[in-house]
Design an enzyme around this catalytic site. Structure first.
Site, PDB file in Angstrom:
ATOM      1  CD  GLU A  91     -43.671-110.082  29.933  1.00  0.00           C
ATOM      2  OE1 GLU A  91     -44.526-109.323  30.399  1.00  0.00           O
ATOM      3  OE2 GLU A  91     -42.444-109.836  29.982  1.00  0.00           O
ATOM      4  CB  CYS A 104     -35.022-113.546  27.079  1.00  0.00           C
ATOM      5  SG  CYS A 104     -35.085-113.355  28.875  1.00  0.00           S
ATOM      6  CB  CYS A 111     -40.372-113.248  40.003  1.00  0.00           C
ATOM      7  SG  CYS A 111     -38.745-113.520  40.768  1.00  0.00           S
ATOM      8  CB  CYS A 115     -35.382-107.655  42.339  1.00  0.00           C
ATOM      9  SG  CYS A 115     -34.418-109.171  42.608  1.00  0.00           S
ATOM     10  CB  CYS A 118     -37.605-106.889  38.937  1.00  0.00           C
ATOM     11  SG  CYS A 118     -38.074-108.150  37.748  1.00  0.00           S
ATOM     12  N   GLY A 161     -39.006-114.924  36.861  1.00  0.00           N
ATOM     13  CA  GLY A 161     -38.747-116.036  37.751  1.00  0.00           C
ATOM     14  C   GLY A 161     -37.282-116.234  38.079  1.00  0.00           C
ATOM     15  CD  GLU A 162     -33.006-117.498  40.974  1.00  0.00           C
ATOM     16  OE1 GLU A 162     -32.400-118.432  40.419  1.00  0.00           O
ATOM     17  OE2 GLU A 162     -32.596-116.318  40.974  1.00  0.00           O
ATOM     18  CB  SER A 216     -28.925-110.655  39.359  1.00  0.00           C
ATOM     19  OG  SER A 216     -29.523-111.059  38.149  1.00  0.00           O
ATOM     20  CG  LEU A 217     -22.753-108.235  42.334  1.00  0.00           C
ATOM     21  CD1 LEU A 217     -22.807-109.394  43.322  1.00  0.00           C
ATOM     22  CD2 LEU A 217     -21.332-108.038  41.823  1.00  0.00           C
ATOM     23  CG  HIS A 218     -28.470-106.061  40.079  1.00  0.00           C
ATOM     24  ND1 HIS A 218     -28.033-105.940  38.770  1.00  0.00           N
ATOM     25  CD2 HIS A 218     -29.410-107.037  40.091  1.00  0.00           C
ATOM     26  CE1 HIS A 218     -28.694-106.825  38.017  1.00  0.00           C
ATOM     27  NE2 HIS A 218     -29.510-107.496  38.782  1.00  0.00           N
ATOM     28  CB  CYS A 335     -38.562-109.640  32.796  1.00  0.00           C
ATOM     29  SG  CYS A 335     -37.223-110.295  31.797  1.00  0.00           S
TER      30      CYS A 335
END
Length: 344
Positions: A91, A104, A111, A115, A118, A161-162, A216-218, A335
């Protein structure tokens, strides 16, 4: 035949020289392919006809096909599912912002970060994307914009993805974007988002390219962050934040910490207090992201009152904070959702 889309000028030059051609043909091909968006050697008019025919038999300029497209009702967000020659789909998203056209792009197909909130990770990771495949996402949208006299202004590597576990391909993509024979984009118009791959944050800082870094903390403490982001067990939160601080000091770029707000999970005032203590004194900002609900995950968006209270606490305690403007909610903006729909 070898796909040359995504090759650097150096690589193209080496290829043409190895084929017995003069070095300058490499730049000609690069500029036709990147600056003018040509996908067929027959259109490269300053190359002799015989050479065009020869190249068409040896090399290919392969870019993905569009499988699906969703457009938001307000006309400001478009989401594309693009498929590469091996059948792998990814995407890419266009967001028409007040400051220009932002896109983006994905760095991996799927991925494996796991997470909890996600959609991208639901089916795991298929493979890394090449620099050319990331560039092809960019060019697909840029070509669409070119038709109406516009262009891509800013890029966020924040799709599926990372990026920092696909480091070499991502770095090559970033450098290609900047080259004058490609899109000539300023590094400062590029943002990379990571879940916190600590060694590669330091590696990126040492590259001395002033791209923007988002982390990304979250969550403001390790137990909750490990539940939301399993990568925290390998790279704990304090190490991630220290790497972010060092990145900001090395690049003189403000680091953004992304914080998804999930109703009743990480959105109370005590957690806001902990976040202030964690980031105090850093060259950093916080981007609050009210969650885009993913049906398979069961998380809910907080109320406006809870969002405002969390934002207000950070702001009153001298943390630069924004709430991400909601875009594309009506077209499965999170995503991985469009790709997952097709996988089903």
């Amino acid at each position: 035949m070898e796909n040359i889309f995504g090759k650097t000028l150096l690589e193209l030059t080496e290829m043409v020289v190895a084929s017995g051609l003069p070095k300058f043909r490499g730049r000609q091909i690069a500029e036709w392919m990147y600056k003018k968006g040509v996908r067929d050697f027959s259109q490269m008019k300053n190359l002799p006809r015989e050479l065009r025919e020869r190249l068409a038999n040896e090399w290919v300029i392969s870019r993905p096909n569009k499988v699906d497209e969703l457009n938001s009702a307000d006309g400001k967000t478009s989401k594309f599912l693009l498929e590469f020659s091996d059948g792998v789909g990814v995407e890419a998203v266009l967001m028409r912002q007040p400051y220009g056209n932002s896109i983006c792009i994905s760095s991996q197909a799927g991925c494996n970060m796991g997470c909890a909130f996600c959609a991208s990770t639901l089916h795991g990771m298929v493979r890394n994307l090449t620099a050319g495949e990331m560039l092809a996402q960019t060019f697909y949208i840029n070509d669409r914009l070119r038709e109406i006299g516009e262009k891509v202004d800013t890029i966020v590597i924040m799709g599926s993805g990372e990026p920092l576990t696909n480091y070499d391909n991502v770095l090559k993509y970033i450098r290609l974007l900047h080259e004058d024979y490609c899109l000539g984009m300023s590094y400062r118009s590029i943002t990379l988002s990571t879940s916190g791959i600590v060694p590669n944050i330091y590696r990126l800082a040492a590259e001395e390219i002033p791209i923007n870094l988002s982390i990304s903390l979250h969550a403001p403490e390790n137990n909750l962050r490990s539940m939301l982001m399993p990568i925290n067990k390998k790279y704990p939160m304090d190490d991630v934040v220290k790497a972010g601080e060092d990145y900001g000091n090395a690049t003189h770029r403000r680091v953004t910490y992304e914080y998804i707000l999930i109703d009743g999970v990480n959105d109370n005032i005590k957690q806001a207090q902990e976040l202030v203590e964690l980031l105090k004194g850093q060259l950093a900002s916080v981007n609050l992201i009210p969650i885009n609900p993913v049906a398979e995950r069961g998380w809910n968006r907080p109320s406006s009152e809870r969002i405002n209270a969390f934002e207000g606490y950070l702001s009153r305690h001298h943390i630069t904070v924004t709430v991400r403007r909601e875009m594309g909610k009506d077209i499965q903006a999170a995503c991985g959702q469009l790709r997952n729909r097709h996988l089903k």
